[in-house]
Motif scaffolding. Sequence first.
Motif, mmCIF file in Angstrom:
data_model
loop_
_atom_site.group_PDB
_atom_site.id
_atom_site.type_symbol
_atom_site.label_atom_id
_atom_site.label_comp_id
_atom_site.label_asym_id
_atom_site.label_seq_id
_atom_site.Cartn_x
_atom_site.Cartn_y
_atom_site.Cartn_z
ATOM 1 N N LYS A 62 0.830 -1.199 0.000
ATOM 2 C CA LYS A 62 0.000 0.000 0.000
ATOM 3 C C LYS A 62 0.873 1.261 0.000
ATOM 4 O O LYS A 62 0.447 2.326 -0.447
ATOM 5 C CB LYS A 62 -0.903 0.006 1.231
ATOM 6 C CG LYS A 62 -1.876 -1.164 1.288
ATOM 7 C CD LYS A 62 -2.684 -1.129 2.577
ATOM 8 C CE LYS A 62 -3.633 -2.311 2.674
ATOM 9 N NZ LYS A 62 -4.379 -2.304 3.960
ATOM 10 N N ARG A 66 1.078 3.312 -2.998
ATOM 11 C CA ARG A 66 -0.100 4.035 -3.473
ATOM 12 C C ARG A 66 -0.555 5.076 -2.432
ATOM 13 O O ARG A 66 -1.740 5.137 -2.078
ATOM 14 C CB ARG A 66 -1.250 3.050 -3.748
ATOM 15 C CG ARG A 66 -0.867 1.889 -4.634
ATOM 16 C CD ARG A 66 -2.080 1.107 -5.109
ATOM 17 N NE ARG A 66 -2.982 0.717 -4.048
ATOM 18 C CZ ARG A 66 -2.860 -0.359 -3.287
ATOM 19 N NH1 ARG A 66 -1.815 -1.151 -3.446
ATOM 20 N NH2 ARG A 66 -3.760 -0.651 -2.362
ATOM 21 N N PRO A 67 0.337 5.895 -1.933
ATOM 22 C CA PRO A 67 -0.081 6.857 -0.912
ATOM 23 C C PRO A 67 -0.831 8.040 -1.531
ATOM 24 O O PRO A 67 -0.582 8.425 -2.675
ATOM 25 C CB PRO A 67 1.242 7.324 -0.302
ATOM 26 C CG PRO A 67 2.208 7.237 -1.443
ATOM 27 C CD PRO A 67 1.769 6.033 -2.255
ATOM 28 N N VAL A 68 -1.739 8.600 -0.770
ATOM 29 C CA VAL A 68 -2.423 9.815 -1.202
ATOM 30 C C VAL A 68 -2.611 10.703 0.019
ATOM 31 O O VAL A 68 -3.031 10.237 1.071
ATOM 32 C CB VAL A 68 -3.775 9.480 -1.879
ATOM 33 C CG1 VAL A 68 -4.664 8.640 -0.974
ATOM 34 C CG2 VAL A 68 -4.495 10.733 -2.295
ATOM 35 N N THR A 69 -2.238 11.973 -0.121
ATOM 36 C CA THR A 69 -2.424 12.942 0.957
ATOM 37 C C THR A 69 -3.731 13.690 0.701
ATOM 38 O O THR A 69 -3.852 14.425 -0.280
ATOM 39 C CB THR A 69 -1.245 13.930 1.025
ATOM 40 O OG1 THR A 69 -0.039 13.181 1.281
ATOM 41 C CG2 THR A 69 -1.447 14.946 2.138
ATOM 42 N N LEU A 70 -4.664 13.496 1.580
ATOM 43 C CA LEU A 70 -5.975 14.125 1.432
ATOM 44 C C LEU A 70 -6.048 15.457 2.179
ATOM 45 O O LEU A 70 -6.839 16.325 1.806
ATOM 46 C CB LEU A 70 -7.062 13.184 1.958
ATOM 47 C CG LEU A 70 -7.075 11.794 1.303
ATOM 48 C CD1 LEU A 70 -7.999 10.861 2.056
ATOM 49 C CD2 LEU A 70 -7.505 11.917 -0.151
ATOM 50 N N PRO A 95 -10.416 5.983 -1.629
ATOM 51 C CA PRO A 95 -9.210 5.409 -1.022
ATOM 52 C C PRO A 95 -9.589 4.604 0.216
ATOM 53 O O PRO A 95 -10.754 4.564 0.620
ATOM 54 C CB PRO A 95 -8.372 6.641 -0.672
ATOM 55 C CG PRO A 95 -9.367 7.740 -0.509
ATOM 56 C CD PRO A 95 -10.504 7.434 -1.441
ATOM 57 N N VAL A 140 -4.154 11.047 5.563
ATOM 58 C CA VAL A 140 -3.554 10.306 4.459
ATOM 59 C C VAL A 140 -4.328 9.006 4.282
ATOM 60 O O VAL A 140 -5.037 8.554 5.191
ATOM 61 C CB VAL A 140 -2.065 10.001 4.712
ATOM 62 C CG1 VAL A 140 -1.250 11.283 4.802
ATOM 63 C CG2 VAL A 140 -1.897 9.182 5.986
ATOM 64 N N ALA A 186 -4.498 4.899 -2.100
ATOM 65 C CA ALA A 186 -5.297 4.983 -3.326
ATOM 66 C C ALA A 186 -5.803 3.603 -3.717
ATOM 67 O O ALA A 186 -5.164 2.589 -3.448
ATOM 68 C CB ALA A 186 -4.449 5.574 -4.455
#
Length: 878
Positions: free
Chosen positions: A683, A686-690, A767, A841, A844
């Motif tokens: 994972k 596939r990081p995403v900062t929201l 996510p 965070v 994705a």
Amino acid sequence: MRLWMMMMCAASLGAQVNFQAEVRPILAKRCWACHGPDENGRQAGVRLDVREAAVKNNLIVPGDSAKSRIVARVTHPTRPMPPSGPRLTEAEVDALKRWIDSGAKYEEHWAYRKPERRNLPAVKDEAWGRNAIDAFVLAKLEEKGLRPSGPADAATLARRVALDLTGMPPEAAVLEPYLRSPGAEAYEKYVDALLASPRFGERWAKVWLDLARYADTQGYEKDNRRVIWPYRDWVIRAFNENLPFDQFTVQQIAGDLLAEGTVEDLVATGFHRNTMTNTEGGTDDEEFRDLAVRDRVATTGQVWMGQTWGCAQCHTHKYDPLSHKEFYQLYAFLNQTEDNDHASDRPLLRLNKEVSTLVMRELAAGKQRKTRIFERGNFLTPGEEVEAGTPAFLPGLDKDAPRNRLGFAQWLVSRENPLTARVTVNRYWSRLMGRGIVETEEDFGTQGALPTHPELLDWLAVEFEQKWDTKGLLRLIVTSATYQQASAVTPDLLARDPQNQWYARGARFRLDAEVVRDQALAAAGLLSTKMYGPPVMPWQPEGVWQVVYNGDAWRTSQGEDRYRRAIYTFMRRTSSYPAMMNFDAPTGETCTVRRIRTNTPLQALTTLNDPVFMEAAQKLAAGAMTESPRDPGRAIFRRVLLREPNKLEQQRLALLYRQAEAELRAKPGNAQKLARFDEVLYKEDRPVTLLPDARTKPREWRYQTAEPVAGWEKADFDDTPWKAGPGYFGYFEKPDSAAALATPARTRWDTESIYLRIAVDLPEKMPSGFQMPIRTNCSHEIWVNGVPALTNVVYERAGHYEYELTAEGQKAFRPGRNVIAVKATRNNGTNVGQVFDAGLVAVAPLELGKPVRPDVVRAAWAVVANTVLNLDESLMRR
């Protein structure tokens, strides 16, 4: 007349007793705790560990057990000795009587006599042995009426010796020439290639690091990181270079005191800098410095001498001849170093611009500490002053030796020292043969086990002392016929020698934790050969590092660092790497001389289900399908066990494949995930900062400090009247403090509580795995769209700590607009500043596309690969 003489001889032989094997263990285990060396703990003035004291007052009457008071006491019908625990058995009482009747001769403990080179014993089957080891082993087997087993087949032996010497399967270029033409000469060439491999140092360094209580953190409550991995790398290089064991010892104990010492010699002193450091507020630094020195004394005693010296820190040893005073004489050798129990972990050696590591440095002559005996081991009650010295029951220091750590280190490896060589060869023997000649590797004292082959132990010790050649010793053992026996056991042999203490068969035992992991990755073609450097963080389950007072986080490594050998895995003392912990790997908090193997369901669950092993199965299957597209099962089997499956095994592999394929065909989604398991697993890729926190570009939050009306945490609450400001929120009485400077506060908050709200938009493809990195010294509650998502009362973590939201909080997120609400409350007095900063965070969504037929095939073979990796034979060294 002749018959009478024969009867008298038989009676005389029957009366003989072996003091070391029969009498000393009884006295040591049942008598000496109360009637032994400890003058303060001695009861009724009776002493039984010294003959001169024991024969007084008819305690023991040599030649007459009937008049000996000790016999009357141990056989008393109502008040027997010892007063607690089980009574002496009839056999034990009989041994005491026979010993007394034969003269009550005391003998020095076997381990305290200097080893002597023994002549090889005569054996009947002279053709069996390959070197001197076999003569001693075979003589004992013939004495016991046993016969050695036949040799192991070439593939089994090739795997065995590779796992023993390098901790991983052999490389094909080394293995194939031996398997093509096995024989004694080819086997020796194969062994030499393994000894020359850089993998050798990694394997045997891990054995040593258990002794050195190596870890990458300080220990105790906060357990902060420290940089000591250069010491680990030094140990690997030392084994690969075959540094003579005497030099290996001196450099680790006193490398800083060598006249022409090098940087490497200083790095070697990290051995005793592995002691823990307590940085908790309010502790007494001197108390924990003292504990570190005591640990160094106890560790040195166990590692080099096989002695439980730590017992004497509070009182004279109750079983072995080490007095309370002598413990502090040993303590004095190690009491003169600069290191104190401070968070900085000084002294440090700067290796380059980025790396400094812990080393030993001796105090200057004018700053040397006085060493005193601590009454009952309490550092607050110092007593008599003592000078550095060695125990009286062992040979003393050379008259020209310096009375410091250097002299002490040289004494440890002196040829006059009866213990070091014995203890060391026994340790190596144990790692190769499954158990030591002395099973209690950590205790060669009177409470330890007797050697099963004392003459062999002494022969090996004297041989080792000639050059202190570690590789030479290991080569000698693995080229013996004893080592090369098959490990199959017959019912008769199992009944007569269940523990294989006489070595009538090859040793069979479960692989060490690190080898279990390394073997799986190596068979899959994943294992990296990259050596040295900072520790790495392979995948581990989320939430393992939930450590109070420390905001550190496990960051899964990238690229090949995910697949480095287990010796390079980051070791945190308070939070061990879970998969290895389940297989009995130590924590690094104390010296571990030998790992006691356990057998629990968690171990099977680990290798069957742990994602690292699942990924290995995925790659193993893929490689086998490429290598042998017509029969991947055989290729999988060969890669793991280095041999061909037999007919029955082939049938089972084929049946397992057909069953797995049928099940996965019905569930193509599962097949797709299994065939592409690495993409599902990581994972971190596939990081995403929201919602960014203040470490980057924070967004504005709505906030107020007065308690809001009911329903303020819900998504539809109108927060337009609230103030707006960016994170982080904070205030310090002393704005120049380290805490204040770490991340400058952007919005002032100086009240008891603060209430925060912020909106976050999410896409249709949601996510998952929502986490909030938060830096705070306050308690806080968090809601997602009005649903309670986190309550935290721990407020002393340093830096940003990633809090995983509750299952309810995870489910509360939805596509479109979401509202996060926070209540943060001061926990300390008004003179302490408060801070709060948060982000959001997530991971994705994974885009795998539509399942296809090849996914089912690959996934089914992955199931087969996982099963082969979990076979009993795969997890065993046999």
